[in-house]
Design an enzyme around this catalytic site. Structure first.
Site, PDB file in Angstrom:
ATOM      1  N   GLY A 113     -14.213 -25.431 -17.140  1.00 15.53           N
ATOM      2  CA  GLY A 113     -14.526 -25.641 -15.716  1.00 15.53           C
ATOM      3  C   GLY A 113     -13.308 -25.959 -14.883  1.00 15.53           C
ATOM      4  O   GLY A 113     -13.226 -25.580 -13.708  1.00 15.53           O
ATOM      5  N   SER A 125      -2.867   3.230   1.857  1.00 20.28           N
ATOM      6  CA  SER A 125      -2.252   4.070   0.820  1.00 20.28           C
ATOM      7  C   SER A 125      -1.649   5.323   1.444  1.00 20.28           C
ATOM      8  O   SER A 125      -0.568   5.771   1.060  1.00 20.28           O
ATOM      9  CB  SER A 125      -3.306   4.493  -0.205  1.00 20.28           C
ATOM     10  OG  SER A 125      -3.915   3.363  -0.779  1.00 20.28           O
ATOM     11  N   GLU A 144      10.606  -3.324  -4.028  1.00 21.14           N
ATOM     12  CA  GLU A 144       9.382  -4.074  -3.748  1.00 21.14           C
ATOM     13  C   GLU A 144       8.489  -4.081  -4.992  1.00 21.14           C
ATOM     14  O   GLU A 144       7.907  -5.114  -5.353  1.00 21.14           O
ATOM     15  CB  GLU A 144       8.653  -3.419  -2.564  1.00 21.14           C
ATOM     16  CG  GLU A 144       7.424  -4.189  -2.141  1.00 21.14           C
ATOM     17  CD  GLU A 144       6.706  -3.564  -0.936  1.00 21.14           C
ATOM     18  OE1 GLU A 144       7.327  -2.804  -0.183  1.00 21.14           O
ATOM     19  OE2 GLU A 144       5.506  -3.856  -0.777  1.00 21.14           O
ATOM     20  N   GLU A 159      -1.901  -0.071   8.500  1.00 19.80           N
ATOM     21  CA  GLU A 159      -2.708  -0.128   9.738  1.00 19.80           C
ATOM     22  C   GLU A 159      -4.180  -0.206   9.354  1.00 19.80           C
ATOM     23  O   GLU A 159      -4.549   0.102   8.217  1.00 19.80           O
ATOM     24  CB  GLU A 159      -2.440   1.131  10.563  1.00 19.80           C
ATOM     25  CG  GLU A 159      -0.979   1.231  10.957  1.00 19.80           C
ATOM     26  CD  GLU A 159      -0.705   2.305  12.001  1.00 19.80           C
ATOM     27  OE1 GLU A 159      -1.641   3.058  12.345  1.00 19.80           O
ATOM     28  OE2 GLU A 159       0.444   2.355  12.457  1.00 19.80           O
ATOM     29  N   ALA A 205       6.034  -4.203   8.456  1.00 17.76           N
ATOM     30  CA  ALA A 205       4.695  -3.756   8.878  1.00 17.76           C
ATOM     31  C   ALA A 205       4.543  -2.252   8.715  1.00 17.76           C
ATOM     32  O   ALA A 205       5.081  -1.472   9.509  1.00 17.76           O
ATOM     33  CB  ALA A 205       4.456  -4.165  10.326  1.00 17.76           C
TER      34      ALA A 205
END
Ligand SMILES: Cc1cc2nc3c(=O)[nH]c(=O)nc-3n(C[C@H](O)[C@H](O)[C@H](O)COP(=O)(O)OP(=O)(O)OC[C@H]3O[C@@H](n4cnc5c(N)ncnc54)[C@H](O)[C@@H]3O)c2cc1C
Length: 387
Positions: free
Chosen positions: A346, A137, A248, A132, A129
């Protein structure tokens, strides 16, 4: 173009992943995950049992010890995304690329002993985490504070867009432990599910990745013991994030290449099987040119990303190189999926088809892990600096 980065052990591991997919993953399960907004725990435990989660957990803590060899993780991404299960790939990736590394690479001995064995089996799921409501960024603009008290910290604040935030047992949380926004004003604390004042908040409804939760988190006077400070030293949080961000970003690049290749495969099969005006869609010149372009883009993507994986293995992938991989691969992924959807007509818009789901999933690849604009800025800084 034939790829040559995988060795015998990697291909044996691919068989393990294929076997796991055959035994534990199905269309019915995917629909259930999408209805629940998360991958069920039994499947994550089965992934632990099969040995395809927690790959970077060192062997002494019950993992596979593949801390630097990203090729094993790439095989998981190729097989899971290639089978049209982006949400499962995401859930496995958060554990391996965003949560485990902070403990395995940067944790204290006590932290490793406490959490890594469970992370290797899937019994303990992690999340990271940073973001916020008011700072994404610009991470140094975060407002979540951790105030030092006797024996630990009192945490107050809120996070948003946290992948696996609802399901996670532990959350590596970026907090302010100092004044101002100098790099040493930040730390990483592990918040545990069930701590008083730690609320997993609401699950956010997303454009894609419907079977993988993204949540808001809030912290009200949460007491976090000193033992949960990553690395055991205050003020290292920003540096610790910078240390793992190349991984990451490499992982997003690999996921993008896997989805790009899958887009090509699904599209090739579809245009061969579908007919219009008495011909296969594959026989129209436009389709043929598009397929040739797609195949070539996939080749170039892997050539570049394979090189990046080898650099990472040798601890030589710089932050700027990882940023290039992230923005370039995810931009190509978007183009490949867009052409793929178009050639499906489609049906490309119907989420029963994996191409439609992958198209929706892919959109966030250009946003999270650092937006592609921020990635370009990082690269430009290396080229011309910044005043
Ligand atoms: C599905 C999903 C999952 C996520 N998972 C996680 C997670 O697990 N953990 C976590 O911490 N975060 C997570 N995020 C958050 C994600 O990393 C952020 O959304 C992202 O970093 C962008 O931050 P922001 O949303 O605040 O956008 P902002 O920073 O407000 O940016 C808005 C726009 O401005 C542009 N911009 C901003 N600064 C500059 C600049 N200097 N130069 C040029 N352009 C700029 C951006 O590129 C963007 O286009 C997730 C997000 C999503 C949508």
């Amino acid at each position: 173009m034939e790829r040559d980065i995988y060795e015998e052990d990697h291909e044996a591991f691919r068989d393990v992943v294929k076997d796991f997919m055959k035994r534990y993953v199905s269309e019915d399960k995917r629909k259930q995950w999408e209805a629940d907004g998360q991958v069920d725990r039994a499947t994550m435990l089965a992934a632990g049992e099969a040995g395809i989660i927690g790959l970077s957990v060192p062997e002494e803590f019950g993992g596979a010890g593949m801390l630097q060899d990203y090729r094993y993780r790439a095989i998981v991404l190729e097989e899971v995304i290639g089978a049209g299960h982006g949400s499962l790939a995401g859930a496995l990736g958060i554990q391996d690329d965003l949560a485990v590394p902070y403990i395995a690479h940067m944790g204290t001995q006590e932290q490793k002993e406490k959490w890594l064995p469970g992370m290797a089996t899937g019994e303990i799921l992690g999340a990271l985490a940073m973001t916020e409501p008011g700072a994404g960024s610009d991470l140094r603009g975060i407002k979540t504070t951790a105030k030092k008290v006797d024996g630990g910290y009192i945490v107050n604040g809120a996070k948003t867009f946290i992948s696996s935030g609802k399901t996670a047992d532990i959350v590596v949380t970026f907090v302010k432990t100092g004044e101002g926004n100098r790099p040493d004003a930040f730390s990483l604390l592990i918040l545990e599910d069930g701590m008083e004042g730690f609320d997993h908040g609401k699950t956010l409804e997303k454009m894609g990745f419907h079977g993988w939760d993204t949540a808001e988190l809030s912290f009200t006077d949460v007491f976090v013991p000193d033992a949960n400070l990553i690395g055991g030293k205050e003020g290292l949080g920003f540096i610790q994030l910078m240390m793992n961000l190349p991984l990451e970003r490499l992982s997003i690049g690999v996921a993008a290449a896997a989805a790009g290749e899958a887009a090509f495969n699904w599209t090739r099969d579809y245009v061969i099987s579908r007919e219009a005006f008495g011909e296969r869609i594959a026989d129209f010149q436009n389709t043929r040119f598009q397929l040739a372009d797609m195949a070539t883009t996939v080749d170039v993507m892997w050539a570049y990303i394979d090189r990046a994986m080898l650099l990472y293995k040798d601890a030589k992938l710089s932050a700027e190189e990882a940023a290039k991989v992230k923005f370039w691969a995810t931009d190509r992924e978007a183009e490949l999926l867009d052409v793929g959807v178009q050639l499906h007509g489609g049906y490309g818009y119907i989420t029963e088809y994996p191409i439609a789901r992958a198209y929706l999933d892919a959109r966030v690849h250009r946003i999270y892990g650092g937006t592609n604009e921020i990635m370009r800025d990082l690269v430009a800084r290396q080229i011309v600096g910044k005043r």
